[in-house]
Design a protein around this motif. Structure first.
Motif, PDB file in Angstrom:
ATOM      1  N   THR A 373       0.837  -1.199   0.000  1.00  0.00           N
ATOM      2  CA  THR A 373       0.000   0.000   0.000  1.00  0.00           C
ATOM      3  C   THR A 373       0.877   1.257   0.000  1.00  0.00           C
ATOM      4  O   THR A 373       1.895   1.312   0.698  1.00  0.00           O
ATOM      5  N   TYR A 374       0.486   2.209  -0.816  1.00  0.00           N
ATOM      6  CA  TYR A 374       1.010   3.559  -0.663  1.00  0.00           C
ATOM      7  C   TYR A 374       0.168   4.275   0.385  1.00  0.00           C
ATOM      8  O   TYR A 374      -1.064   4.200   0.347  1.00  0.00           O
ATOM      9  N   GLN A 375       0.837   4.947   1.304  1.00  0.00           N
ATOM     10  CA  GLN A 375       0.114   5.778   2.254  1.00  0.00           C
ATOM     11  C   GLN A 375       0.680   7.187   2.175  1.00  0.00           C
ATOM     12  O   GLN A 375       1.853   7.396   1.864  1.00  0.00           O
ATOM     13  N   ILE A 376      -0.172   8.155   2.421  1.00  0.00           N
ATOM     14  CA  ILE A 376       0.115   9.545   2.098  1.00  0.00           C
ATOM     15  C   ILE A 376       0.619  10.284   3.325  1.00  0.00           C
ATOM     16  O   ILE A 376       0.054  10.161   4.423  1.00  0.00           O
ATOM     17  N   VAL A 377       1.691  11.036   3.159  1.00  0.00           N
ATOM     18  CA  VAL A 377       2.206  11.850   4.261  1.00  0.00           C
ATOM     19  C   VAL A 377       1.225  12.999   4.514  1.00  0.00           C
ATOM     20  O   VAL A 377       1.066  13.892   3.683  1.00  0.00           O
ATOM     21  N   GLN A 378       0.565  12.931   5.659  1.00  0.00           N
ATOM     22  CA  GLN A 378      -0.436  13.941   6.032  1.00  0.00           C
ATOM     23  C   GLN A 378       0.217  15.136   6.722  1.00  0.00           C
ATOM     24  O   GLN A 378      -0.099  16.281   6.436  1.00  0.00           O
ATOM     25  N   ASP A 379       1.130  14.867   7.663  1.00  0.00           N
ATOM     26  CA  ASP A 379       1.812  15.954   8.373  1.00  0.00           C
ATOM     27  C   ASP A 379       3.138  15.451   8.929  1.00  0.00           C
ATOM     28  O   ASP A 379       3.320  14.258   9.178  1.00  0.00           O
ATOM     29  N   ILE A 380       4.064  16.366   9.090  1.00  0.00           N
ATOM     30  CA  ILE A 380       5.393  16.059   9.626  1.00  0.00           C
ATOM     31  C   ILE A 380       5.453  16.654  11.025  1.00  0.00           C
ATOM     32  O   ILE A 380       5.424  17.875  11.191  1.00  0.00           O
ATOM     33  N   LYS A 381       5.538  15.802  12.048  1.00  0.00           N
ATOM     34  CA  LYS A 381       5.389  16.261  13.426  1.00  0.00           C
ATOM     35  C   LYS A 381       6.715  16.696  14.033  1.00  0.00           C
ATOM     36  O   LYS A 381       6.764  17.666  14.781  1.00  0.00           O
ATOM     37  N   ASP A 382       7.775  15.963  13.759  1.00  0.00           N
ATOM     38  CA  ASP A 382       9.108  16.344  14.203  1.00  0.00           C
ATOM     39  C   ASP A 382      10.116  15.605  13.334  1.00  0.00           C
ATOM     40  O   ASP A 382       9.758  15.019  12.312  1.00  0.00           O
ATOM     41  N   GLU A 383      11.384  15.601  13.745  1.00  0.00           N
ATOM     42  CA  GLU A 383      12.433  15.020  12.907  1.00  0.00           C
ATOM     43  C   GLU A 383      12.298  13.512  12.732  1.00  0.00           C
ATOM     44  O   GLU A 383      12.886  12.939  11.814  1.00  0.00           O
ATOM     45  N   TYR A 384      11.536  12.866  13.618  1.00  0.00           N
ATOM     46  CA  TYR A 384      11.410  11.414  13.581  1.00  0.00           C
ATOM     47  C   TYR A 384       9.986  10.916  13.328  1.00  0.00           C
ATOM     48  O   TYR A 384       9.789   9.715  13.119  1.00  0.00           O
ATOM     49  N   ASP A 405      10.624  -2.619  10.128  1.00  0.00           N
ATOM     50  CA  ASP A 405      10.394  -2.750   8.688  1.00  0.00           C
ATOM     51  C   ASP A 405      10.988  -1.555   7.957  1.00  0.00           C
ATOM     52  O   ASP A 405      10.918  -0.408   8.433  1.00  0.00           O
ATOM     53  N   LYS A 406      11.544  -1.821   6.769  1.00  0.00           N
ATOM     54  CA  LYS A 406      12.151  -0.765   5.959  1.00  0.00           C
ATOM     55  C   LYS A 406      11.077  -0.021   5.176  1.00  0.00           C
ATOM     56  O   LYS A 406      10.280  -0.634   4.467  1.00  0.00           O
ATOM     57  N   ILE A 407      11.055   1.288   5.295  1.00  0.00           N
ATOM     58  CA  ILE A 407      10.068   2.145   4.637  1.00  0.00           C
ATOM     59  C   ILE A 407      10.762   2.995   3.579  1.00  0.00           C
ATOM     60  O   ILE A 407      11.826   3.579   3.818  1.00  0.00           O
ATOM     61  N   GLY A 408      10.150   3.067   2.391  1.00  0.00           N
ATOM     62  CA  GLY A 408      10.646   3.936   1.338  1.00  0.00           C
ATOM     63  C   GLY A 408       9.786   5.180   1.204  1.00  0.00           C
ATOM     64  O   GLY A 408       8.572   5.132   1.405  1.00  0.00           O
ATOM     65  N   PHE A 409      10.419   6.302   0.881  1.00  0.00           N
ATOM     66  CA  PHE A 409       9.713   7.567   0.657  1.00  0.00           C
ATOM     67  C   PHE A 409       9.746   7.866  -0.842  1.00  0.00           C
ATOM     68  O   PHE A 409      10.811   7.825  -1.462  1.00  0.00           O
ATOM     69  N   LEU A 410       8.573   8.184  -1.400  1.00  0.00           N
ATOM     70  CA  LEU A 410       8.468   8.322  -2.848  1.00  0.00           C
ATOM     71  C   LEU A 410       7.778   9.619  -3.244  1.00  0.00           C
ATOM     72  O   LEU A 410       6.878  10.109  -2.544  1.00  0.00           O
ATOM     73  N   ARG A 411       8.210  10.124  -4.389  1.00  0.00           N
ATOM     74  CA  ARG A 411       7.519  11.208  -5.073  1.00  0.00           C
ATOM     75  C   ARG A 411       7.457  10.763  -6.533  1.00  0.00           C
ATOM     76  O   ARG A 411       8.414  10.887  -7.282  1.00  0.00           O
ATOM     77  N   LEU A 412       6.330  10.206  -6.923  1.00  0.00           N
ATOM     78  CA  LEU A 412       6.260   9.482  -8.183  1.00  0.00           C
ATOM     79  C   LEU A 412       6.439  10.379  -9.398  1.00  0.00           C
ATOM     80  O   LEU A 412       6.750   9.877 -10.483  1.00  0.00           O
ATOM     81  N   SER A 413       6.238  11.663  -9.241  1.00  0.00           N
ATOM     82  CA  SER A 413       6.496  12.558 -10.366  1.00  0.00           C
ATOM     83  C   SER A 413       7.979  12.576 -10.720  1.00  0.00           C
ATOM     84  O   SER A 413       8.357  12.864 -11.862  1.00  0.00           O
ATOM     85  N   ASN A 414       8.831  12.235  -9.753  1.00  0.00           N
ATOM     86  CA  ASN A 414      10.282  12.201  -9.984  1.00  0.00           C
ATOM     87  C   ASN A 414      10.805  10.805 -10.260  1.00  0.00           C
ATOM     88  O   ASN A 414      11.711  10.620 -11.074  1.00  0.00           O
ATOM     89  N   SER A 415      10.253   9.806  -9.545  1.00  0.00           N
ATOM     90  CA  SER A 415      10.738   8.438  -9.707  1.00  0.00           C
ATOM     91  C   SER A 415       9.723   7.467  -9.111  1.00  0.00           C
ATOM     92  O   SER A 415       9.033   7.793  -8.137  1.00  0.00           O
ATOM     93  N   ALA A 420      14.449   7.976  -0.516  1.00  0.00           N
ATOM     94  CA  ALA A 420      15.061   7.814   0.802  1.00  0.00           C
ATOM     95  C   ALA A 420      14.432   6.601   1.484  1.00  0.00           C
ATOM     96  O   ALA A 420      13.329   6.170   1.127  1.00  0.00           O
ATOM     97  N   GLU A 421      15.174   6.063   2.460  1.00  0.00           N
ATOM     98  CA  GLU A 421      14.674   4.924   3.219  1.00  0.00           C
ATOM     99  C   GLU A 421      14.875   5.160   4.708  1.00  0.00           C
ATOM    100  O   GLU A 421      15.741   5.934   5.127  1.00  0.00           O
ATOM    101  N   ASN A 422      14.071   4.500   5.506  1.00  0.00           N
ATOM    102  CA  ASN A 422      14.148   4.577   6.962  1.00  0.00           C
ATOM    103  C   ASN A 422      13.532   3.296   7.502  1.00  0.00           C
ATOM    104  O   ASN A 422      13.119   2.422   6.722  1.00  0.00           O
ATOM    105  N   ASN A 448       8.146  15.946   1.837  1.00  0.00           N
ATOM    106  CA  ASN A 448       7.047  16.903   1.743  1.00  0.00           C
ATOM    107  C   ASN A 448       5.728  16.255   2.118  1.00  0.00           C
ATOM    108  O   ASN A 448       5.525  15.050   1.892  1.00  0.00           O
ATOM    109  N   VAL A 449       4.820  17.053   2.654  1.00  0.00           N
ATOM    110  CA  VAL A 449       3.430  16.605   2.802  1.00  0.00           C
ATOM    111  C   VAL A 449       2.898  16.256   1.409  1.00  0.00           C
ATOM    112  O   VAL A 449       3.122  16.984   0.443  1.00  0.00           O
ATOM    113  N   GLY A 450       2.225  15.139   1.317  1.00  0.00           N
ATOM    114  CA  GLY A 450       1.722  14.668   0.030  1.00  0.00           C
ATOM    115  C   GLY A 450       2.590  13.608  -0.609  1.00  0.00           C
ATOM    116  O   GLY A 450       2.144  12.921  -1.550  1.00  0.00           O
ATOM    117  N   ASP A 451       3.841  13.440  -0.138  1.00  0.00           N
ATOM    118  CA  ASP A 451       4.664  12.333  -0.614  1.00  0.00           C
ATOM    119  C   ASP A 451       4.048  11.012  -0.147  1.00  0.00           C
ATOM    120  O   ASP A 451       3.176  10.980   0.724  1.00  0.00           O
TER     121      ASP A 451
END
Length: 634
Positions: A373-384, A405-415, A420-422, A448-451
Motif C-alpha cells: 500500500t502507498y500511504q500519504i504523508v499527512q503531516d510532519i510532526k518532528d524530525e522522527y 520494517d524498511k520504509i521507502g519515501f516516494l515522489r512518483l512525479s520524480n521516480s 530515501a529509506e528509513n 514533503n506533505v503529500g509524498d
C-alpha cells in the motif's frame, strides 16, 4: 484408611476423571487425543454454536486439529461471534463467524470432503495473529448468493428499454422505482452489473458496449455546496461523499410478475438471452470474504473449493508464507458467478505466496492481486515522526508494517523508486484513516506533505503455477511485487488483461512494481474479449511520465491464441526479453481493434525479441516511441 481402601479411592478418582473427560469429549465431538476435535453430522442443521463454543474454549482446552464427519453442514449467523472488522479492499463491516481462529499455533481444519453452506453476512474463516494454520478438504458455499442474476428477454430500440426475467431464486421488490433484491440477512440494489453468455458460461464478448449501466445522473437542485470547506483532504470515493450531487438515473417497472423493464440505459441494449449479473453498489458489495487471513505466519490451503463469497475467496493481509494448492474458486448450482470480487488477494504479505494446481473461474474480479500500500504523508510532526493517511476508503484500518520494517519515501512525479529509506520504530493507530509513525532515524530533509511511503519489506516472492484462470470479470493476475515472480504453465482466458503489471497510486493506492518477473509456458486464449483496447500482458503506470518502473522481465515459451491484435503493451520498462513465443489468431470472435499492432512499447529501453513466431492478423507487429530506439521483432 488401609492400603486397600486407598487403592479403591484412587481407582474411583481415576475412573471419575476418565468419565468426565469422555463426557467433555462427547459434548465437543473430540476423539483420540484431547486436542483433536471431530464434529459429526448431528450438528449439521446449524453447526455454528457447537463449532464456535469449542473454538472459544481453546485457550483452556487447546486444539491441534478440527475435523468433520463427511457431509453438508449449515452455518447461520444468528448464534455466531460478532466482530467489527476492517478488511483491506473490502467494506469495513460488522460480521459474524463460527471460526474465529485467533492466536492459534499449529492448527489443522480438515473438512474430510465436507461442504459448508453459509447463510447471510458471515466470514467463514476469520484467521488472525496465528502461526501454521492449515485448512483442507472442504467446500465453501452460500445458500443464497450475494449477487443476483436475471435473463434479458426483450429490448425496445424505439424506447431504448430492455426487460429482464427474474426467477424465483432471486426475490425482489421495487422501492421508489428502484429494483431491490432481497436475501436472507441481506439485500442489494441493482448497482454494478455485467453481462454473461449462458452458452459459454463466461463474460459476454464485448460486454463493455452494453454495461456497466448508468446508475446515476446529476441532481437538478444543488446549492452552495462550494461553500463547504474541509480542513483536511477528503476521499471523494467515500460512501458518504460519492452520493453528493447525484440521484438515481435508472427506472425499474414491473411489467408482469417476474418481468421488470429498465429505463434510461445509456449504452447499447443488451442482447436477448444474455444473463445480467447484479451485485449492488461498489461501496456496499464487498462484505463477506470466504477466508480473511491477517497477521498469520504460515497459511496452507489444500483441496479447498470456494463456490461463492460476498467479496473475495481469500483476502490475506500482513501475512507470511501462504501456500494455496488446489484452491479452486468455481461457481455452483448453475450460477454464472462464483465470488463477487477477487478469487484471491494479498496485501502487504511477505515470504512466499504460492498458487498452484488451482482453478479461478467466474469470479467478478481478478484471480489474484498481489501488492503493498502507498500511504500519504499527512503531516510532519518532528524530525522522527509523521502522520500518514490512507488513500482509499477500502484500505482503512490497514497497518503498513511492524517495528524495524524498511520504509521507502516516494515522489512518483520524480521516480517510481524511493528517494530515501528509513525503518519503523513504532506505529500509533489514531483512527482507521490516520496513523502516526515514529522512525528509527531522522526523516529525510526533502520530505514533503503529500509524498508517499511504502513498506519495502512487505512484498512476497510469488509463484503461480499450473492454474486455470477463465470466464471471470477483470484480470487474471495483477502483480505488484519487486520480489522474484514466476508465472508458469497456466491457462488464461480473461475478460481484461491476463497479466497486468501496474504502479497504481491514484485510486486504490496499491504499491509495488515488478523487478524480477518470469512468464513462461502459459497459454493465453482470447483474453481482453470484453472490448477494452489493451494488451493481453500489460505494463502500465497511472502517473504519465517517462520514468522507469519495471525491470528484468522475461516472457518466453508462451502461446497466444487471440482473436484480436494487441498482445503485449509495455511502458516504463528497463530490460524485457520476449522470446520463443507463438502468436496466432484464434478467429473465435470478430476483431474489435483492427488497427492495433501486436506489440506496443513506450518509455522503455533494453527490449529484446528473439526466436518468436507470429501468425496473427496485425498489419504491423511492432509499434514504438522514440525512447525505445531501433528495435526489430524476431
Amino acid at each position: 484408611m488401609n492400603k486397600h481402601s486407598k487403592n479403591n479411592t484412587s481407582l474411583r478418582l481415576a475412573l471419575l476423571f476418565i468419565l468426565v473427560t469422555f463426557v467433555t469429549s462427547f459434548n465437543y465431538g473430540q476423539v483420540g487425543a484431547l486436542d483433536k476435535v471431530l464434529f459429526k453430522l448431528d450438528i449439521a442443521k446449524d453447526a455454528t454454536p457447537n463449532v464456535l463454543a469449542r473454538i472459544l474454549k481453546a485457550d483452556k482446552l487447546p486444539i491441534s486439529e478440527i475435523s468433520f464427519e463427511k457431509g453438508t453442514y449449515h452455518f447461520y449467523p444468528d448464534l455466531g461471534l460478532e466482530k467489527y472488522v476492517h478488511i483491506s479492499n473490502h467494506n469495513d463491516v460488522i460480521i459474524k463467524t463460527a471460526f474465529p481462529i485467533q492466536n492459534f499455533k499449529n492448527l489443522t481444519i480438515d473438512g474430510q470432503g465436507s461442504t459448508f453452506i453459509f447463510h447471510g453476512r458471515m466470514i467463514p474463516f476469520l484467521i488472525d495473529n496465528s502461526t501454521n494454520i492449515t485448512v483442507k478438504n472442504v467446500t465453501v458455499d452460500w445458500a443464497v448468493p450475494f449477487h443476483s442474476e436475471a435473463t434479458i428477454v426483450a429490448n425496445n430500440k424505439e424506447e431504448h428499454t430492455f426487460d429482464i426475467k427474474i426467477s424465483d431464486e432471486y426475490p425482489y421488490e421495487i422501492r421508489n422505482q428502484q429494483l431491490i433484491f432481497v436475501k436472507e440477512y441481506y439485500e442489494h440494489d441493482f448497482g454494478q452489473a455485467i453481462l454473461f453468455d449462458p452458452k459459454r458460461k463466461a463474460i459476454s464478448f464485448n460486454t463493455e458496449a452494453y454495461t456497466s449501466l448508468a446508475l446515476y445522473k446529476k441532481v437538478s437542485v444543488s446549492r452552495n455546496l462550494d461553500k463547504i470547506n474541509y480542513k483536511y483532504p477528503t476521499d471523494k470515493l467515500d460512501p458518504d461523499k460519492r452520493i453528493i450531487s447525484r440521484e438515481s438515473n435508472l427506472i425499474f417497472k414491473e411489467i408482469k410478475p417476474g418481468i421488470v423493464r429498465i429505463y434510461n440505459h445509456r449504452k447499447k441494449l443488451p442482447e436477448v438471452g444474455k444473463i445480467i449479473v447484479s451485485k449492488g453498489e461498489q461501496q456496499h458489495n464487498r462484505l463477506a470474504p470466504a477466508f480473511r487471513v491477517s497477521n498469520v505466519i504460515g497459511f496452507f490451503a489444500t483441496n479447498v473449493n470456494v463456490h461463492h463469497a460476498g467479496g473475495m475467496g481469500l483476502i490475506a493481509e500482513n501475512s507470511e508464507n501462504l501456500i494455496l494448492d488446489g484452491f479452486n474458486v468455481t461457481a455452483s448450482n448453475g450460477r454464472m458467478v462464483s465470488t463477487s470480487a477477487d478469487a484471491t488477494h494479498f496485501v502487504g504479505c511477505r515470504g512466499k505466496v504460492v498458487l498452484k494446481n488451482s482453478t479461478f473461474s467466474n469470479q467478478l474480479d481478478d484471480a489474484t492481486n498481489v501488492h503493498g500500500t502507498y500511504q500519504i504523508v499527512q503531516d510532519i510532526k518532528d524530525e522522527y515522526t509523521l502522520g500518514i493517511r490512507m488513500g482509499h476508503f477500502q484500505q482503512q484500518g490497514f497497518v503498513i508494517g511492524r517495528a524495524n520494517d524498511k520504509i521507502g519515501f516516494l515522489r512518483l512525479s520524480n521516480s517510481f523508486f524511493p528517494y530515501a529509506e528509513n525503518s519503523i520504530k513504532s506505529i500509533q493507530k489514531i483512527n482507521s484513516r490516520y496513523q502516526i509513525i515514529t522512525f528509527n532515524k531522522k526523516l529525510p530533509e526533502n520530505l514533503n506533505v503529500g509524498d508517499l511511503i511504502e513498506n519495502l519489506d512487505a512484498y512476497p516472492e510469488l509463484t503461480v503455477e499450473n492454474c486455470t484462470i477463465k470466464n471471470n470479470r477483470a484480470r487474471g493476475l495483477l502483480i505488484s511485487t519487486p520480489k522474484k515472480t514466476v508465472i508458469k504453465n497456466n491457462f488464461f482466458s480473461t475478460e481484461m488483461e491476463a497479466v497486468l503489471i501496474p504502479v497504481e497510486s491514484g485510486h486504490w493506492y496499491e504499491s509495488g512494481s515488478a523487478s524480477d518477473l518470469l512468464i513462461t509456458g502459459n497459454t493465453f486464449q482470447d483474453c481482453q474479449h470484453s472490448g477494452f483496447n489493451r494488451g493481453v500482458i500489460r505494463f502500465d503506470t497511472d502517473d504519465d511520465n517517462a520514468n522507469i518502473a519495471f525491470k528484468n522481465v522475461t516472457i518466453e515459451n508462451n502461446t497466444f491464441n487471440q482473436f484480436d491484435n494487441l498482445i503485449l503493451q509495455v511502458k516504463n520498462t528497463d530490460g524485457l526479453l520476449f522470446t520463443k513465443n507463438i502468436i496466432t489468431n484464434s478467429g473465435t470472435f470478430p476483431q474489435l481493434h483492427t488497427n492495433n499492432p501486436a506489440i506496443r512499447i513506450s518509455h522503455s529501453k533494453n527490449i529484446q525479441f528473439k526466436k518468436n513466431i507470429y501468425k496473427g492478423k496485425a498489419s504491423k507487429i511492432l509499434e514504438t516511441d522514440a525512447s525505445v530506439g531501433k528495435l526489430t521483432f524476431k
